[in-house]
Enzyme design. Structure first.
Site, PDB file in Angstrom:
ATOM      1  N   ASN A   1       0.877  -1.177   0.000  1.00  0.00           N
ATOM      2  CA  ASN A   1       0.000   0.000   0.000  1.00  0.00           C
ATOM      3  C   ASN A   1       0.910   1.222   0.000  1.00  0.00           C
ATOM      4  OD1 ASN A   1      -1.773   2.062   0.426  1.00  0.00           O
ATOM      5  ND2 ASN A   1      -2.441   1.397   2.468  1.00  0.00           N
TER       6      ASN A   1
ATOM      7  N   LYS B   1       0.153   4.215  -0.225  1.00  0.00           N
ATOM      8  CA  LYS B   1      -0.478   5.401   0.385  1.00  0.00           C
ATOM      9  C   LYS B   1      -0.241   6.619  -0.530  1.00  0.00           C
ATOM     10  CE  LYS B   1      -0.212   3.127   4.800  1.00  0.00           C
ATOM     11  NZ  LYS B   1      -0.124   3.207   6.250  1.00  0.00           N
TER      12      LYS B   1
ATOM     13  N   HIS C   1      -9.589   1.356   4.713  1.00  0.00           N
ATOM     14  CA  HIS C   1      -8.319   1.495   5.439  1.00  0.00           C
ATOM     15  C   HIS C   1      -8.536   2.422   6.642  1.00  0.00           C
ATOM     16  CE1 HIS C   1      -4.189   2.514   6.419  1.00  0.00           C
ATOM     17  NE2 HIS C   1      -3.845   1.424   5.750  1.00  0.00           N
TER      18      HIS C   1
ATOM     19  N   GLU D   1      -6.865   4.740   7.754  1.00  0.00           N
ATOM     20  CA  GLU D   1      -6.600   6.154   7.473  1.00  0.00           C
ATOM     21  C   GLU D   1      -7.802   6.805   6.805  1.00  0.00           C
ATOM     22  OE1 GLU D   1      -2.899   5.441   5.471  1.00  0.00           O
ATOM     23  OE2 GLU D   1      -2.006   4.862   7.379  1.00  0.00           O
TER      24      GLU D   1
ATOM     25  N   GLU E   1      -5.446  -4.947  10.324  1.00  0.00           N
ATOM     26  CA  GLU E   1      -4.416  -3.933  10.559  1.00  0.00           C
ATOM     27  C   GLU E   1      -4.697  -3.226  11.886  1.00  0.00           C
ATOM     28  OE1 GLU E   1      -2.375  -2.701   6.637  1.00  0.00           O
ATOM     29  OE2 GLU E   1      -3.989  -1.305   7.011  1.00  0.00           O
TER      30      GLU E   1
ATOM     31  N   GLY F   1       2.557   2.161  10.837  1.00  0.00           N
ATOM     32  CA  GLY F   1       3.538   3.246  10.739  1.00  0.00           C
ATOM     33  C   GLY F   1       4.269   3.556  12.033  1.00  0.00           C
TER      34      GLY F   1
ATOM     35  N   SER G   1       3.440  -2.234  10.195  1.00  0.00           N
ATOM     36  CA  SER G   1       4.888  -2.273  10.437  1.00  0.00           C
ATOM     37  C   SER G   1       5.536  -3.602  10.054  1.00  0.00           C
ATOM     38  CB  SER G   1       5.203  -1.917  11.897  1.00  0.00           C
ATOM     39  OG  SER G   1       4.813  -0.585  12.178  1.00  0.00           O
TER      40      SER G   1
ATOM     41  N   GLY H   1       2.855  -1.161   4.242  1.00  0.00           N
ATOM     42  CA  GLY H   1       2.913   0.267   3.941  1.00  0.00           C
ATOM     43  C   GLY H   1       4.334   0.713   3.660  1.00  0.00           C
ATOM     44  N   GLY H   2       4.976   1.277   4.664  1.00  0.00           N
ATOM     45  CA  GLY H   2       6.298   1.878   4.509  1.00  0.00           C
ATOM     46  C   GLY H   2       7.311   1.009   3.777  1.00  0.00           C
TER      47      GLY H   2
HETATM   48  P1  13P Z   1       2.994   0.309   7.635  1.00  0.00           P
HETATM   49  O1  13P Z   1       3.497  -0.986   7.032  1.00  0.00           O
HETATM   50  O2  13P Z   1       3.744   1.506   7.171  1.00  0.00           O
HETATM   51  O3  13P Z   1       2.883   0.195   9.119  1.00  0.00           O
HETATM   52  O4  13P Z   1       1.513   0.515   7.072  1.00  0.00           O
HETATM   53  C1  13P Z   1       0.609  -0.508   7.165  1.00  0.00           C
HETATM   54  C2  13P Z   1      -0.591  -0.136   6.392  1.00  0.00           C
HETATM   55  O5  13P Z   1      -1.334   0.743   6.765  1.00  0.00           O
HETATM   56  C3  13P Z   1      -0.831  -0.856   5.130  1.00  0.00           C
HETATM   57  O6  13P Z   1      -2.099  -0.594   4.645  1.00  0.00           O
END
Ligand code: 13P
Length: 258
Positions: free
Chosen positions: A19, A21, A104, A106, A176, A182, A222, A243-244
């Site tokens: 993802n 983002k 999600h 967010e 999640e 994050g 993470s 994500g990251g």
């Molecule tokens: P991180 O892997 O950066 O923690 O993000 C997870 C996420 O929100 C994937 O959708």
């Protein structure tokens, strides 16, 4: 007596999605895909790049003929109309997008998306042949209060309300925990497994053991190259939503975690 047909875990193919983002301009997307494509294309798992809308044409073009799929990160709940700034499922489908992240945390937090809207979006995505990756997960406060399982069960139930068994089977759920997103602090494998198992159980209650055994449930929060294997090797975890680490070379290691 008729034998109850169950499906073993081994029949579920792992699915690992990045993802991105709100990261990567189209030219940056090109560089990232160039870097990740060789290792991702030969992975045993299904691999998906969930990219920003504006990167979708670049990603589709670069990944043509590869085994890597392209996903979007959101979709509107209607086909078309006066919804300035929104993108519909038919638009994504026509481009060649296969997956779409829905609900999600967010989007729930910053764009006030509630469970009922998540349900509408899932139905709309499926109506147009997109596969939803549906996110659920608790806050730190909820975990501390001991209501994680209840909360995630309810989120899952509302998300899947009114969805037929054959459609439900195709949906991917991403567990999640919000406190792990994050933060650099992933859920411990046994914590993630406990909730993913509970999600599978609620699917079984809503549908049957066959749908529950078929549905793929990811962990997200993470995930790194160092933690992917122990998370994804849990019996009820069928891959990850990353994500990251999906923006770096690490993602190639994550998709080849085993
Ligand atoms: P991180 O892997 O950066 O923690 O993000 C997870 C996420 O929100 C994937 O959708």
């Amino acid at each position: 007596m008729r034998q109850c047909k169950t499906m073993s875990k081994a029949t579920r193919k792992k699915i690992i999605a990045g993802n991105w983002k709100m990261n990567m301009t189209p030219s940056q997307a090109r560089d990232l895909i160039n870097m990740l494509k060789p290792a991702c294309d030969t992975a045993e798992s299904d691999v998906v790049f969930c990219v920003p809308y504006v990167d979708i044409p670049v990603a589709l073009d670069m990944l043509k003929g590869s085994k890597i799929s392209v996903g979007a990160q959101n979709v509107h709940c209607r086909d078309n109309g006066a919804y300035t700034g929104e993108i519909s499922a038919p638009m994504l489908k026509e481009l060649g997008v296969k997956y779409v992240i829905i609900g999600h945390s967010e989007r729930r937090q910053f764009f006030a998306e509630a469970d009922a809207l998540v349900n509408m979006k899932i139905k709309k995505a499926m109506e147009h042949g997109l596969i939803p990756i549906v996110c659920v997960g608790e806050t730190l406060e909820q975990r501390k209060q001991g209501i994680t399982i209840d909360f995630v069960r309810t989120q899952t139930k509302i998300a899947l309300m009114g969805i037929a068994p054959d459609d439900a089977k195709q949906i991917v759920i991403a567990y999640e925990p919000i406190w792990a997103i994050g933060t650099g602090e992933n859920a411990k494998p046994e914590q993630a497994e406990e909730v993913c198992r509970a999600i599978r159980q609620v699917i079984g209650e809503m549908y049957d053991t066959n749908v529950a055994a078929n549905m793929r449930i990811q962990y997200g929060g993470s995930v790194t190259a160092a933690t992917a294997a122990e998370l994804f090797n849990q019996p009820n975890i069928d891959g990850g939503l990353v994500g990251g680490a999906s923006l770096k070379a690490d993602f190639a290691e994550i998709v080849n975690y085993s």
